[in-house]
Motif scaffolding. Structure first.
Motif: not given
Length: 789
Positions: A42-61
Motif C-alpha cells: 500500500p505504501a508503494v501504491l500510494s507513492a506512485v499515485s502521488d507521482l501521477i497526481e503531480e504529473k511527474t511519473v517519469l521525471r519524479g520516478g
C-alpha cells in the motif's frame, strides 16, 4: 476585480478571520480498518499515485532512485540518516519521501497569470490541502499595500524593496529572520551571518516548535543538544524504547533499522497514547515477505500512556529499577559508570523514598503489570536506546521528561557506548544542521567571538526572539519586517488567529518558497514571495551543478546534488538570495565579501570551516561518499553537564498535576499519514482508518457515551486558556483506542486552540500535545461567535 470583492485593507478580514485562517468544510468521511502494520505494497501504491497526481511519473520516478543515494540529493522530508555502508539500489526512500519528491518535482506551475486570475481573498477561502496542490511557484511576486492580487516583480526590485524596509527600521531588532529545516548548511550560515551583520539575533526557527526541548534537556545533562547514537547502533543493541514518537508516519525509514535490530535480537518497548501501526509491525516493501503481505512484529510490549502521563511512567521505571538493584546489587545499575561519569546520584535516589508504584501507575494510565514487565526488560539489558519525538518535546514538562530518560540511561551506564544512547528523532531534514550553522536566537559568546575574529565586526550579543517571542513581538508591533526562509509559519505556529493578527501588522512579509501555502495569504501590509530551488532541482552556478550539504539527526554531514531541470528559469538559490539581500541592504557598510559567497558554495564552506568546530577540510570531506560525522563527545563517553565538567548529571524532576474539570478533555495534535509537517499530500490517514477527511477528533468510546455523543457526531472544540475563548468548529467524532479523557486531532486544523502562552518550561516551545478542551455538539451559528473573536 469582481465588483463585490473586498479590498486588501486592514478592515478586509475584520469579520473574515475564521474563513481566512481555517476554512470549515466537511467531506465524505469513511471509516476503514485500523492497520496494525506499516508500509508494504500500500505504501508503494500510494507513492506512485502521488507521482501521477503531480504529473511527474517519469521525471519524479527517475529522481526517486537518486534520492538519499551517494552522489544524489537529500530528501527534503525527514532527517532520518542514510546507511553508512552500501545503500539499496531499489531506493533509499519511504512513502512520505516519495510524496515530498512528487510535490517538488511536479510539472504544475503557479505563474503570474495564476495570481492575476485569483485574488488573495479567494485563495484564502481554500483549505491547506487545496492551496498546496497548485504546483511550483515560478517567479517573484509582490503584493502592494491595499492590493487584492499578487503581481510580478523583478528580482532586483524585490531586493531593493527589502532593503528599503530594513534600512527604514528604527532598530535592527525590529526585523526577524525565520528559518525552515529544509534550508541547506550553506544558506543557513549565510543567513545568520547577514542577520548578525545587520544587527540582530532575532532568528526564530522551526526547531523552536519541534526539538528545542530536546536540545535544552540534553545540553544541561550530557553536554550536547543532539542525539548520541548512530544508525549502526540500532543494528546491534539489546533494547529500543520508543516514547512519544510514531516512526511509521514521521520517520518511515526508521522501520528498516528497527527491523534489522529485531533480527539481531533486540527487543522494542513502544509507549504512546495511540497504538500506531508503525509501532506494531512492518512489512518491508523491499523484501519478498513484505510484498507478499507478511512482515515482522515490532513492539514486544506496548504501553498505552495517558497524555502527559510519561513523567509518572518514567518515575515508576526508576522506582522499580532501584528496588531491583537493592535485591541484586551491581546487577542492575552500572555502578562503575555512575561513580566515574556522573554527578548528583545520591540526591536523585532520595526522591524515591516518598513515591508509590500504584499511584504512579494510576497517574500514567498504564497497568501496573505492564510497567513491571517493561522495568524488568530495562533492568535485564545493558545496551539501551531511547527514541522520542514531539509526543514528549511538545509537553509543558518535556524538558524534564527527557532529563528523566537520561537519568534511566545513566543508571544503566547505557550512553557513550555502542548500541546505547539517546535518539531524538528530528522531523525536518536539516533542522539540526540549521542550529549547527548558528541559526539560533541565543548564540553563545564563544560562537559570536569566532564570527568576530574571522569577519572583524562585533555581532550583537543580546538574545533575540524565538517563535513564540516573535509572534508576541509582531502583535505588539516591535517586529515590523519578517523574512521567512522556507516553511509555512502561520500554519506551523500556535494560536492561529492571534498569530494571523500579528502577521497582518507587519510592514513587510517576505517568504522564500517552492509552493504556495497559507502563509502567503495572511499578509503584512506588503508581501513578497521569492521562488527558489528544491533539493531535487539542479542548482547551476558558473555553468556547474552545485552541491549543498545537510546534517541528519545523527550528526552526519553529507552532500546533496539536484538532478532535475528546474521548471522555471526564474529560480534563485537560497544562498544567492541572502547574498543579494545583504548587498542591497548593507552596501558599502558591509565588511563581508558577499559577492564571493554569491558565486561559490565552496567559499561558503571555507568560511564555515573557519567559524564552526568540526568542519575541518569541509570541502574535501563533504565530497566523500557518505559524508562525515561531526564531533560528539557523549558518543565517546565524554560528558559535560551544567553542574560539573567531565560528568553527566542526574536531574531532579517533578510529577505534574494533570487534573481536568469534569467537562474537560486533554487534547494532543498530530499529523496524518498523508502529510509532512504543514504540507498536506492528501485527505486520508490510512493507518488510523480515516478516509477523505481531516476534521476529526479521536475519542475513547466510554467518553463518547458519557458525553451524550455518538461516533460520527459533529462537534465544536473549545479552549479557555488565558480566559480567552478559542474555537475550532465542525469536527467529526471518531471512536478510537485511546485512554479515557484523552483526545487527538490533526494539526494545523486545531492549532487555533493552542494558546501562545501554553509553552514548554525552559524551551519556550508551543505545548501542542497538551491542550485542555471542551467538546460540544456542533452549533450552526458558531461562526458568528468566531467572527467576534
Amino acid at each position: 476585480m469582481k465588483k463585490d470583492e473586498p479590498q486588501n485593507t486592514d478592515d478586509q478580514f475584520k469579520n473574515k478571520l475564521s474563513e481566512a485562517e481555517n476554512p470549515y468544510r466537511l467531506l465524505d468521511l469513511k471509516i476503514t480498518k485500523v492497520e496494525t502494520w506499516a508500509a508494504g505494497v500500500p505504501a508503494v501504491l500510494s507513492a506512485v499515485s502521488d507521482l501521477i497526481e503531480e504529473k511527474t511519473v517519469l521525471r519524479g520516478g527517475k529522481a526517486l532512485f537518486k534520492m538519499n543515494q551517494k552522489g544524489g540529493f537529500d530528501c527534503s522530508s525527514c532527517a532520518w540518516p542514510d546507511p553508512d555502508d552500501d545503500r539499496s539500489p531499489m531506493g533509499e526512500y519511504c512513502e512520505n519521501g516519495a510524496k515530498a519528491l512528487a510535490a517538488e518535482a511536479t510539472t504544475k506551475k503557479v505563474t503570474a497569470a495564476f495570481f492575476k486570475e485569483n485574488s488573495v481573498y479567494d485563495l484564502s477561502k481554500l483549505d491547506d490541502f487545496q492551496i498546496g496542490r497548485f504546483g511550483r511557484l515560478t517567479e517573484p511576486m509582490y503584493l502592494p499595500k491595499g492590493a487584492t492580487h499578487y503581481q510580478p516583480i523583478s528580482w532586483d526590485d524585490a531586493f531593493k524593496k527589502i532593503a528599503v524596509h530594513l534600512n527604514s527600521l528604527d532598530s535592527p531588532n525590529e526585523a526577524a529572520f525565520y528559518t525552515s529545516g529544509r534550508t541547506s548548511n550553506e544558506a543557513s550560515f549565510m543567513y545568520q551571518l547577514f542577520a548578525k551583520e545587520f544587527g540582530t539575533n532575532n532568528m526564530p526557527d522551526c526547531s523552536n516548535m519541534c526539538h528545542e526541548t530536546s536540545g535544552t534537556a540534553l545540553k544541561t545533562t550530557i553536554g550536547i543538544g543532539k542525539g548520541t547514537v548512530t544508525l549502526e547502533d540500532f543494528y546491534d543493541t539489546d533494547l529500543v524504547i520508543i516514547i512519544g514518537q510514531n516512526p511509521g508516519t514521521n520517520a518511515p525509514r526508521m522501520l528498516s533499522a528497527l527491523e534489522k535490530g529485531k533480527k539481531n535480537g533486540a527487543k522494542i518497548i513502544a509507549i504512546n497514547p495511540l497504538p500506531e501501526a508503525g509501532l506494531m509491525g512492518f512489512h518491508n516493501p523491499q523484501a519478498i515477505k513484505g510484498v507478499l503481505g507478511s512482515g515482522g512484529k515490532l513492539a514486544d510490549l506496548f504501553l498505552p500512556i495517558k497524555i502527559n502521563g510519561d513523567m509518572a511512567l518514567l518515575k515508576a521505571f526508576e522506582l522499580l529499577l532501584i528496588e531491583l538493584e537493592k535485591k541484586n546489587p551491581g546487577q542492575v545499575f552500572d555502578t562503575d559508570f555512575i561513580n566515574e561519569k556522573t554527578t548528583g546520584y545520591e540526591n536523585f535516589i532520595k526522591q524515591f523514598e516518598s513515591l508509590d508504584l500504584d499511584h504512579l501507575a494510576f497517574l500514567s494510565g498504564v497497568a501496573k503489570e505492564l510497567i513491571i514487565e517493561a522495568a524488568e526488560m530495562i533492568a535485564s539489558n545493558k545496551r539501551i536506546i531511547v527514541c522520542w519525538g514531539m509526543g514528549l518535546t511538545q509537553q509543558p514538562n518535556g524538558v524534564d521528561m527527557i532529563r528523566d530518560i537520561v537519568n534511566i540511561l545513566l543508571l544503566k551506564g547505557s550512553i557513550g557506548k555502542p548500541g546505547a544512547g539517546v535518539c531524538p528523532v528530528r522531523g525536518h531534514s536539516n533542522v539540526q544542521g540549521n542550529r549547527t550553522m548558528l541559526i539560533d536566537e541565543k548564540p553563545t559568546q564563544e560562537q559570536l567571538d569566532r564570527i568576530q575574529a574571522y569577519y572583524g565586526f562585533n555581532p550583537p550579543r543580546n538574545h533575540g526572539y524565538d517563535v513564540v517571542g516573535v509572534i508576541k513581538a509582531m502583535h505588539e508591533e516591535k517586529v515590523k519586517v519578517m523574512f521567512c526562509m522556507g516553511g509555512n509559519f502561520l500554519s506551523a505556529a500556535p494560536d492561529t488567529t492571534y498569530t494571523a493578527q500579528a502577521m497582518r501588522k507587519l510592514n513587510l512579509l517576505v517568504s522564500v518558497s517552492t509552493k504556495l501555502n497559507r502563509g502567503h495569504l495572511v499578509n503584512g501590509k506588503e508581501s513578497l514571495i521569492l521562488p527558489t530551488f528544491s533539493r531535487s532541482d539542479m542548482d547551476i552556478v558558473n555553468d556547474e551543478v552545485q552541491i549543498i550539504s545537510t546534517e541528519n539527526s545523527m550528526g552526519v554531514v553529507q552532500s546533496s546534488k539536484g538532478m532535475l531541470k528546474p521548471i522555471s528559469d526564474h529560480f534563485v538559490n537560497e544562498t544567492q538570495i541572502v547574498c543579494r539581500m545583504a548587498m542591497a541592504t548593507l552596501g558599502n557598510k558591509s565588511v563581508i565579501d558577499w559577492n564571493l559567497y554569491h558565486n561559490s558554495y565552496d567559499a561558503v564552506r571555507d568560511a564555515i570551516e573557519k567559524c564552526i568546530p568540526g568542519f575541518e577540510n569541509y570541502n574535501i570531506r563533504v565530497r566523500e561518499k557518505g559524508g562525515f560525522y561531526l564531533p560528539n563527545a557523549p558518543r565517546q563517553g565524554e560528558f559535560k553537564s551544567k553542574e560539573i565538567s567531565n560528568r553527566a548529571s542526574f536531574t531532579l524532576t517533578e510529577i505534574p498535576n494533570n487534573e481536568l474539570e469534569s467537562d474537560e478533555f486533554m487534547m494532543a495534535t498530530t499529523r496524518t499519514h498523508d502529510q509532512f509537517n504543514t504540507t498536506i499530500y492528501g485527505l486520508d490517514d490510512r493507518y488510523r482508518g480515516i478516509k477523505n477527511e481531516r476534521r476529526v477528533i479521536f475519542m475513547n468510546e466510554k467518553d463518547i457515551e458519557k458525553g451524550g455523543f455518538q461516533s460520527g457526531d459533529k462537534v465544536d472544540l473549545f479552549n479557555y486558556d488565558d480566559n480567552i475563548e478559542r474555537i475550532a468548529p465542525l469536527f467529526v467524532i471518531v471512536s478510537y483506542k485511546i485512554p479515557e479523557r484523552n483526545t487527538v486531532t490533526y494539526f494545523p486544523e486545531t492549532n487555533v486552540l493552542v494558546s501562545v502562552n501554553n509553552v514548554v518550561k525552559e524551551s519556550n516551545m508551543p505545548a501542542s500535545k497538551y491542550i485542555k478542551i471542551k467538546v460540544r455538539k456542533h452549533d450552526p451559528n458558531i461562526y458568528e461567535r468566531i467572527n467576534q473573536i
